[in-house]
Design an enzyme around this catalytic site. Structure first.
Site, PDB file in Angstrom:
ATOM      1  N   TRP A   2       0.834  -1.207   0.000  1.00 43.27           N
ATOM      2  CA  TRP A   2       0.000   0.000   0.000  1.00 43.27           C
ATOM      3  C   TRP A   2       0.865   1.252   0.000  1.00 43.27           C
ATOM      4  O   TRP A   2       1.731   1.422   0.863  1.00 43.27           O
ATOM      5  CB  TRP A   2      -0.897  -0.048   1.220  1.00 43.27           C
ATOM      6  CG  TRP A   2      -1.723   1.162   1.507  1.00 43.27           C
ATOM      7  CD1 TRP A   2      -2.870   1.539   0.878  1.00 43.27           C
ATOM      8  CD2 TRP A   2      -1.498   2.128   2.539  1.00 43.27           C
ATOM      9  NE1 TRP A   2      -3.373   2.687   1.451  1.00 43.27           N
ATOM     10  CE2 TRP A   2      -2.542   3.072   2.475  1.00 43.27           C
ATOM     11  CE3 TRP A   2      -0.504   2.285   3.507  1.00 43.27           C
ATOM     12  CZ2 TRP A   2      -2.631   4.156   3.337  1.00 43.27           C
ATOM     13  CZ3 TRP A   2      -0.581   3.364   4.375  1.00 43.27           C
ATOM     14  CH2 TRP A   2      -1.648   4.286   4.282  1.00 43.27           C
TER      15      TRP A   2
ATOM     16  N   SER B 210       1.872  -7.088   1.588  1.00 44.68           N
ATOM     17  CA  SER B 210       0.880  -6.255   2.259  1.00 44.68           C
ATOM     18  C   SER B 210      -0.427  -6.151   1.471  1.00 44.68           C
ATOM     19  O   SER B 210      -1.075  -7.153   1.186  1.00 44.68           O
ATOM     20  CB  SER B 210       1.500  -4.880   2.536  1.00 44.68           C
ATOM     21  OG  SER B 210       0.721  -4.120   3.415  1.00 44.68           O
TER      22      SER B 210
ATOM     23  N   ASP C  78       4.950  -7.795  13.487  1.00 43.15           N
ATOM     24  CA  ASP C  78       4.248  -6.953  12.517  1.00 43.15           C
ATOM     25  C   ASP C  78       3.053  -6.287  13.196  1.00 43.15           C
ATOM     26  O   ASP C  78       2.069  -6.951  13.529  1.00 43.15           O
ATOM     27  CB  ASP C  78       3.784  -7.814  11.338  1.00 43.15           C
ATOM     28  CG  ASP C  78       3.262  -7.009  10.162  1.00 43.15           C
ATOM     29  OD1 ASP C  78       2.755  -5.887  10.373  1.00 43.15           O
ATOM     30  OD2 ASP C  78       3.355  -7.498   9.029  1.00 43.15           O
TER      31      ASP C  78
ATOM     32  N   HIS D 122       6.662  -5.409   9.675  1.00 45.59           N
ATOM     33  CA  HIS D 122       6.004  -5.364   8.374  1.00 45.59           C
ATOM     34  C   HIS D 122       7.005  -5.108   7.250  1.00 45.59           C
ATOM     35  O   HIS D 122       6.843  -5.621   6.146  1.00 45.59           O
ATOM     36  CB  HIS D 122       4.934  -4.273   8.376  1.00 45.59           C
ATOM     37  CG  HIS D 122       3.881  -4.445   7.328  1.00 45.59           C
ATOM     38  ND1 HIS D 122       3.123  -5.599   7.203  1.00 45.59           N
ATOM     39  CD2 HIS D 122       3.437  -3.601   6.343  1.00 45.59           C
ATOM     40  CE1 HIS D 122       2.280  -5.461   6.201  1.00 45.59           C
ATOM     41  NE2 HIS D 122       2.456  -4.268   5.664  1.00 45.59           N
TER      42      HIS D 122
END
Length: 285
Positions: free
Chosen positions: A40, A106, A231, A260
């Site tokens: 993202w 992601s 994460d 992440h």
């Protein structure tokens, strides 16, 4: 829904989708194709620490900028999973990729799931879901009690509307779990700030509200989930753990100290797992 194979054409370093959107892409090396999908508000630049060494190891490494990201067109529309899956199909079909392994980080986990459901897996030999953040279903509902309450999702959206750049700066430390230099943090923030505000908010909405549970159960290609236990952007128990149980025959690898941004913090371990998965998939075909 658009179908990408009929009208897509290749321009220098760009692929034109059927709706006329030009997508910038990088294509390094020769050999078995590895197609990297950015998270993202990130773009193809994030994959340098995978693409360069893996290209030297005999892989063809490809990554592209999602519409309204990086060096791709900002058309002002198409920020839904059907269109984004068609964009992915345009890349795969235009470059004539076959037996490709897709590495999806992601948000892009949702793009590849929708691509497989709408376009099939004939050109894909395997998928690595890397810290997926869109699957299986993020919103809390009666049949998804472990999800995120709608009011919490709305609160995050409000923060992004008010000051996206400030929010991204605040999240940078947990994103890399303190293992990212100021340089890599600044490079990441620069990528994020290149994304259109409109697209950023639209993708936030579909990520939290799309239910991929049925589509995950229909996947037929080999899938490997890789996730970090640290994460905080996409907690393991909300994403990879339930998602991996829905995909028949999939495996889950957990990096115990990874955040992440594990594509950078754990790049050597990740690259070795990508090579290992590619070898396993090839051995089965």
């Amino acid at each position: 829904m658009l179908h990408a194979s009929a009208q897509a054409i290749t321009l220098p370093s760009h692929i034109r989708t059927p709706d006329g959107t030009d997508l910038f892409y990088r294509d390094w090396g020769e050999g078995k194709p590895l197609l990297f999908l950015a998270g993202w508000t990130l773009n193809s630049q994030m994959w340098g620490y995978q693409m360069e060494p893996l290209a030297r190891q005999g892989f063809r490494c490809i990554a592209y900028d999602r519409r309204a990201h990086g060096r791709s067109d900002d058309p002002g529309y198409g920020y839904d999973f059907d269109t984004l899956a068609d964009d992915l199909a345009a890349v795969i079909d235009t470059l004539d990729l076959r037996d490709a392994i897709i590495v999806a980080h992601s948000f892009s986990s949702g793009e590849v799931v929708r691509y497989l459901d709408c376009h099939g897996g004939e050109r894909v030999s395997g998928v690595i879901m890397l810290a997926p953040a869109a699957i299986p279903y993020l919103m809390k509902t009666e049949d998804n009690p472990v999800g995120i309450p709608p009011e919490a999702i709305a609160e995050v959206r409000s923060e992004l509307e008010e000051d996206f750049s400030g929010w991204a700066e605040r999240m940078s430390e947990p994103y890399f779990a303190g293992r990212g230099s100021r340089g890599i943090i600044d490079a990441t923030l620069n990528m994020m700030n290149q994304t259109s505000h409109q697209a950023m908010l639209a993708l936030t909405g579909i990520q939290g509200m799309t239910d991929f549970r049925d589509e995950l159960a229909r996947i037929e290609v080999p899938v490997l989930f890789i996730h970090g236990a640290r994460d905080v952007s996409a907690p393991l128990e909300l994403t990879s753990e339930p998602a991996s149980k829905l995909v028949h025959g999939s495996r889950l690898i957990v990096y115990e100290d990874a955040p992440h941004g594990l594509y950078f913090t754990h790049k050597n371990e990740l690259n070795a797992d990508i090579v290992r998965f590619a070898s396993e998939v090839e051995a089965k075909t």
